[in-house]
Design an enzyme around this catalytic site. Structure first.
Site, short mmCIF file in Angstrom:
data_model
loop_
_atom_site.label_atom_id
_atom_site.label_comp_id
_atom_site.label_asym_id
_atom_site.label_seq_id
_atom_site.Cartn_x
_atom_site.Cartn_y
_atom_site.Cartn_z
CD GLU A 153 -3.02 -0.89 2.31
OE1 GLU A 153 -4.10 -1.50 2.20
OE2 GLU A 153 -2.75 -0.17 3.30
CB CYS A 154 0.82 4.33 0.00
SG CYS A 154 1.09 6.08 -0.38
CB ALA A 155 5.43 3.48 1.59
#
Length: 824
Positions: A337-339
């Site tokens: 997720e994201c990072a």
């Protein structure tokens, strides 16, 4: 169930909610209370400070992410065994989802959980009007019970008394008054506050904050208000009631490796609890320091964080990157997720990442911050087709290529986002699995399935990682060194480092484009090339800029001509150059037949100027400020103390226009015996236009003028001098100086993370001690840095690094880590 509790809210962002909520948690914990900590909204960073304050996991209460019906059960779950719950609000008390009529606001959560509210109010810009604002907030929604106010950022006792007396008339009790104390505020970053895990001083700052809160806030009254909260008619949320191990068996517990450390600080506590309830063992690992995945890993969870900030360290850990790439390729169930998405990309801003997905990411000037409601497009790891999932996005990066709709992780308004398959989910969307336990169950089932399929082992992945590490070393050993020394150190300059294909960190010329008005002035000067140049207008403009008489200014063909004029002006008896310093003054003195002495600044003192080291009988002293190559800005009083009867002091201020506010400049100081040399080359990106000037003691300027060749300064240089002294130019110069400081911080942050020593900088370059041989290895890797062993007082363990744009700097930092600078 009985649970004493309070919501800490504010009229708007910026009033000090996080500071005071965290301080209350810490003060109450230190007073012997068992405090559970909660945050309204999706934010990860504030709960990190809460956890540090209480010793318990920070937990989020967000109706968009988990559903309104789960707010009370999740609150009770987090508060089990606690005797008090503190809930920090989000934004302003009544601010929620745009267009949602207050949905997901602090007031919404306070109403659902029936929790009394304490307002934190910044009074720094008002007094009695604060009472009117608080009265308005009390009356805006009668279902929200505001029970007290904490006054923050009072300017004085008198100011505080005025505000408190007005608030007393509203009937809302004042629980405490805090004065301004910027030292306890967490530093900010491009996505908000810096996480507690990344602050080495976080625990110390928290101790000071807790003591301040305990002293200035009535904790007994606060506890009494918390105990006034009504009982809650609900049962605590239970992860074991939401998910289960496959077949109900617990005999085999495969491992889920969960990324942590300074680069991956964001994840919801309930995610780990659900995975454990589903029969998995969750084991943390640090992508910055761990060379391999934990033994027995059968699933990967890569949450949120700042990989773009720690890109150099992540890139340097090649064994783990290869191990992760092999794991994802093998079909190991992976949620990123994201990072995590960025980490699995090929590159982030050109710096190598894992490369498990065919995408690249770059920093974006636009912040993406929004709640999302998305749909799973096909049966895949995160759910069956048609499943609706809520989440939020919070990032300042973007992928450079469009997402293939056939492999999208989500559909948002019909468009594909992220990458999804049976075994991989990678997207910018943050999801709270307590609100979607089916995701946790589906992921856990895949982990169990992977663990029981004999197609890969963690040992295999570790071995592959070691193989990559070996091949990287072999490649490094095959690189060549430049190793060429100049014949004359005093004539060696940064441009000699450059050659085709090298990224320029050697030349201290501003890397931004020239302003259009400067280019226009230079082009217009071509109309004057039919006449001999006249410097009078340029010298008048320079004099006006510095508040000096025109006769106190001499236009020169760059700073180099000025040094030559000084060297030839008198038969100097004992000329002294303060080093490390730009070597052109030495070259000019030697060319004029002098033998300059060197006074060395002490590296142990940060290369600070010690005026007492200068011989008392020195009749010429030459010094840079800020100094090239050390980037040290000497205090004006220290430089001024060099002045003495019978002595001329020449201050090279070639980089002073890159210092915000030109602090410690002596260009405007009419002092006997002082000459200040300036250059336009660096800040304005015009090294081909030899433009500089001298300003100072009129008698000395006349001596230099007498030695200057006629018409030595070209029409183009004079046009540049006039153009860069106007008001428009001064505004642009100030903006450039600010940008330089911001870009320089990216470089110094990277050097700090790598453990590389550097001198505290004030100029558009940094002097760093990277270790012997690193300069040549970086050159072989494609980066030109200015060698420092040609500066008296320095050796080849030092390099000078020019400030460049952040994306370019991050690539250098990554290369520096890989080429061994951190360990040199």
């Amino acid at each position: 169930m009985t649970l004493p509790r309070l919501v800490i809210a504010a009229p708007a962002s910026g009033h000090g909610k996080t500071t005071i909520a965290t301080g209350l948690m810490a003060a109450l914990t230190r007073a012997g209370h068992d405090v559970s900590c909660h945050k309204v909204g999706p934010d990860y960073i504030d709960p990190g400070y809460h956890a540090l304050a209480t010793g318990k996991p920070g937990r989020n209460l967000d109706p968009h992410l988990v559903g309104e019906h789960r707010l009370v059960p999740l609150l009770l779950h987090g508060a089990q065994d606690a005797d008090l719950a503190i809930i920090e609000g989000v934004m302003g008390l009544y601010d929620g989802q745009i267009g949602g009529n207050g949905f997901a606001s602090t007031a919404h959560v306070a109403t659902v959980t029936r929790t009394p509210v304490v307002l934190v109010v910044d009074i720094s810009h008002a007094s009695r009007s604060i009472a009117a604002m608080v009265q308005g907030m009390v009356g805006f929604d009668p279902s929200v019970r505001i029970v007290g106010v904490i006054v923050n950022k009072a300017g004085s006792e008198r100011h505080a008394t005025e505000v408190v007396s007005a608030l007393e008339a509203t009937g809302v009790p004042v629980l405490g008054v805090l004065q301004r104390d910027d030292g306890i505020v967490a530093p900010s970053r491009h996505l908000g506050l810096v996480p507690a895990d990344e602050r080495d001083d976080a625990a110390h700052a928290l101790d000071r904050l807790a003591a301040q809160i305990a002293e200035r806030v009535d904790l007994d009254q606060l506890l009494a208000l918390a105990r006034s909260a009504p009982d809650l008619d609900a049962e605590p949320w239970d992860p074991a009631a939401e998910v289960h191990p496959p077949g109900g068996a617990l005999a085999s517990r495969p491992g889920v490796a969960m990324a942590g450390g300074r680069a991956f600080t964001f994840r919801y506590a309930e995610t780990e609890e659900l995975l454990r309830a589903a029969g998995c063992d969750v084991v943390g690992f640090d992508p910055l320091t761990d060379a391999s995945l934990p033994e027995g890993t059968a699933g990967l969870y890569l949450g949120g964080g700042f990989p773009e900030v720690h890109a150099a360290g992540l890139a340097a850990n090649a064994p783990l990157r290869e191990s992760l790439r092999a794991a994802v390729t093998s079909g190991m169930p992976t949620v990123a997720e994201c990072a995590g998405l960025l980490y699995l990309c090929r590159t982030v801003d050109g710096i190598a990442m894992v490369g498990a997905i065919d995408a690249d990411a770059v920093m974006s000037p636009r912040l993406t911050l929004s709640y999302r409601s998305v749909v799973v497009p096909t049966d895949q790891l995160m759910g069956v087709a048609g499943t609706r999932v809520t989440g939020h996005e919070f990032h300042r990066t973007k992928l450079t290529a469009a997402v293939d709709p056939a492999s999208a992780a989500w559909l948002l308004d019909g468009e594909g986002h992220g990458i999804g398959s049976d075994t991989l989910h990678a997207s910018y969307l943050h999801t709270h699995w307590a609100g979607h336990p089916a995701i946790a169950q589906r992921f856990a089932d895949k982990v169990h399935e992977y663990a029981t399929t004999p197609r890969a082992t963690t040992s295999d992945l570790k071995a592959e990682g070691r193989a990559e590490g070996g091949s990287a070393s072999a490649r490094s050993a095959g690189r060549t060194k430049s190793g060429t020394r100049p014949e004359a150190w005093s004539r060696y300059h940064g441009d000699q480092e450059l050659s085709e294909g090298l990224v320029d960190f050697a030349v201290n010329v501003h890397d931004g484009p020239r302003p259009g008005w400067l280019d226009d002035a230079l082009r217009a000067s071509l109309d004057d090339i039919g006449s001999y140049p006249d410097a009078s207008r340029a010298e008048h403009a320079i004099a006006r800029r510095h508040g000096r008489a025109t006769a106190e200014v001499l236009a020169t063909a760059g700073a180099a001509e000025a040094f030559s004029l000084v060297a030839r002006a008198r038969p100097w008896k004992r000329p002294v150059v303060v080093h490390p310093q730009f070597t052109e003054p030495d070259a000019a003195l030697v060319a004029a037949g002098h033998a300059p002495e060197h006074v060395h600044c002490d590296p142990g003192a940060g290369f600070a100027l010690d005026p007492d080291r200068v011989p008392t009988d020195a009749d010429l002293v030459m010094i840079g400020n800020p100094t090239n190559p050390t980037s040290v800005l000497h205090p004006a009083h220290a430089v001024r103390s060099l002045l003495a009867p019978g002595r001329v002091v020449v201050v090279d201020e070639a980089f002073m226009d890159s210092v915000p506010g030109e602090q410690h400049s002596l260009a405007g100081a009419p002092l006997p015996g002082l000459l200040v040399v300036r250059s336009l080359t660096k800040l304005w990106s015009i090294p081909g236009i030899r433009a500089g000037y001298v300003v100072g003691d009129r008698r000395l300027v006349d001596e230099l003028r007498a030695h200057q060749s006629p018409w030595s300064v070209s029409a183009q240089a004079l046009a540049a001098m006039i153009a860069t002294t106007c008001e428009q130019a001064q505004a642009e110069a100030a903006a450039r100086a600010t940008r330089i400081a911001q870009h320089r911080a990216v470089l110094t942050d990277g050097l700090t993370e790598l453990g590389i020593a550097f001198v505290a900088p004030a100029a558009p370059f940094v002097l760093a001690r990277v270790g012997r041989g690193t300069h040549d290895r970086l050159r072989a890797a494609g980066y030109a840095l200015r060698r420092a062993d040609t500066f008296p007082g320095l050796d080849d363990s030092w390099v000078r690094i020019a400030v460049r744009r952040p994306d370019t700097t991050r690539k250098l930092v990554a290369a520096l880590r890989i080429e061994g600078g951190a360990g040199a």
